[in-house]
Motif scaffolding. Structure first.
Motif: not given
Ligand code: C2E
Ligand code: CA
Ligand code: CA
Ligand code: CA
Length: 281
Positions: A188-192
């Motif tokens: 999971s990206s930090l953006n999510y």
């Protein structure tokens, strides 16, 4: 496999056959186990690192197999997930956890506002009935929804971000506490992470276990705690086995800890026998 010839291919095919047969056999056994009530929830304490007080437990399923004895979840959860049996099994877990919260509240095994965290598999999370099921179970058990925490893994966020966020929002609206499990092992990206309506981040055991010797893990864990706090999240460190790890986590403002250092997962009977020990944390 092709270059190695037919015999070799046949060998792998037999292996796959054995594996498939084993899975089918286990699927049948799991179905029976559900009817025969062979599952049990164990509870592992979670500790507030600032006060050393018990704040809640993670519920972990066990299978009391009539011949094999206690079977760990790693051996049957994947089969349950593949076969769809995870839906009735998961509902049993949620129902039992809610009933235990009620019991723990009235017998002093949980502090006021203490919680029980339950693991949800991806298939369960994507079940369209999930939110209704949870709402009804919490209502029937007559417990504050804030005492139920749901743990999901990062991998599930990759499937469909928009629908995942919608489901999380609905659970959050019910008052359920939401945690990301095994953080740092998925994609999971930090953006999510920024967009997700979650409350808690659980740092995976693989980062904690070599603290304080592994300098990379030390840096990563410190950075994850700091980042989570900037996003307004609480942090649980998993797999804390040693005093030095607990010390490091305290120094780095980690909120909660869970691991063998504080307590192994225990049957409800053993929780009652051990309740006296909790004060020493
Ligand atoms: P998890 O959610 O990451 O759970 C933590 C696992 O780490 C548990 O293994 C726990 O016993 C173990 N553990 C806790 N502290 C320590 C420690 O200090 N050192 C070490 N080495 N291990 C520690 P367990 O109970 O075998 O569960 C394995 C996995 O099975 C869980 O990993 C979770 O993914 C899954 N699982 C367990 N119960 C359920 C359930 O009710 N539903 C679903 N869907 N999955 C479950
Ligand atoms: Ca978990
Ligand atoms: Ca975990
Ligand atoms: Ca894990």
């Amino acid at each position: 496999a092709k270059a190695k010839g037919r015999d070799n291919y046949q060998f792998f095919s037999d292996e796959m056959n054995i594996e498939l047969t084993r899975q089918l056999a286990m699927e049948g056994e799991l179905r029976q186990a559900l009817q025969r009530n062979e599952f049990e929830l164990y509870y592992q304490p979670q500790i507030d690192l600032t006060t050393n007080q018990l704040v809640g437990y993670e519920a972990l399923i066990r299978w009391n197999h009539p011949e094999k004895g206690l079977v760990p979840p790693g051996e049957f959860i994947p089969v349950a997930e593949d076969s769809g049996l995870i839906l009735p099994m998961g509902e049993w877990v949620l129902k039992t956890a809610c009933e235990h919260i009620k019991l723990f509240n009235s017998t002093g095994l949980l502090p006021a506002h203490g919680h029980v965290a339950v693991n949800l598999s991806p298939r369960q999370f994507h079940d369209p009935n999930l939110v209704t099921v949870i709402r009804d179970l919490v209502t029937t058990a007559d417990i504050p929804s804030q005492q139920l925490e749901i743990e999901i893994t990062e991998s599930l966020l990759m499937d469909n971000v928009e629908s995942t966020i919608r489901t999380l929002e609905m659970l959050k609206d019910l008052g359920i506490i939401l945690a990301i499990d095994d953080f740092g092992t998925g994609y999971s990206s930090l953006n999510y992470l920024k967009r997700l309506p979650i409350h808690v981040l659980k740092v995976d055991r693989s980062f904690v276990m070599d603290i304080p010797h592994d300098k990379d893990d030390v840096e990563i864990t410190a950075a994850v705690i700091a980042m989570a706090h900037k996003l307004g999240l609480k942090v649980v460190a998993e797999g804390v086995e040693q005093l030095l790890q607990a010390d490091f986590l305290k120094e780095n403002s980690c909120d909660y800890a869970q691991g063998y250092y504080y307590g192994k997962p225990m049957s409800v009977d053993d929780l009652y026998k051990n309740i006296g020990h909790y004060e020493k944390w």
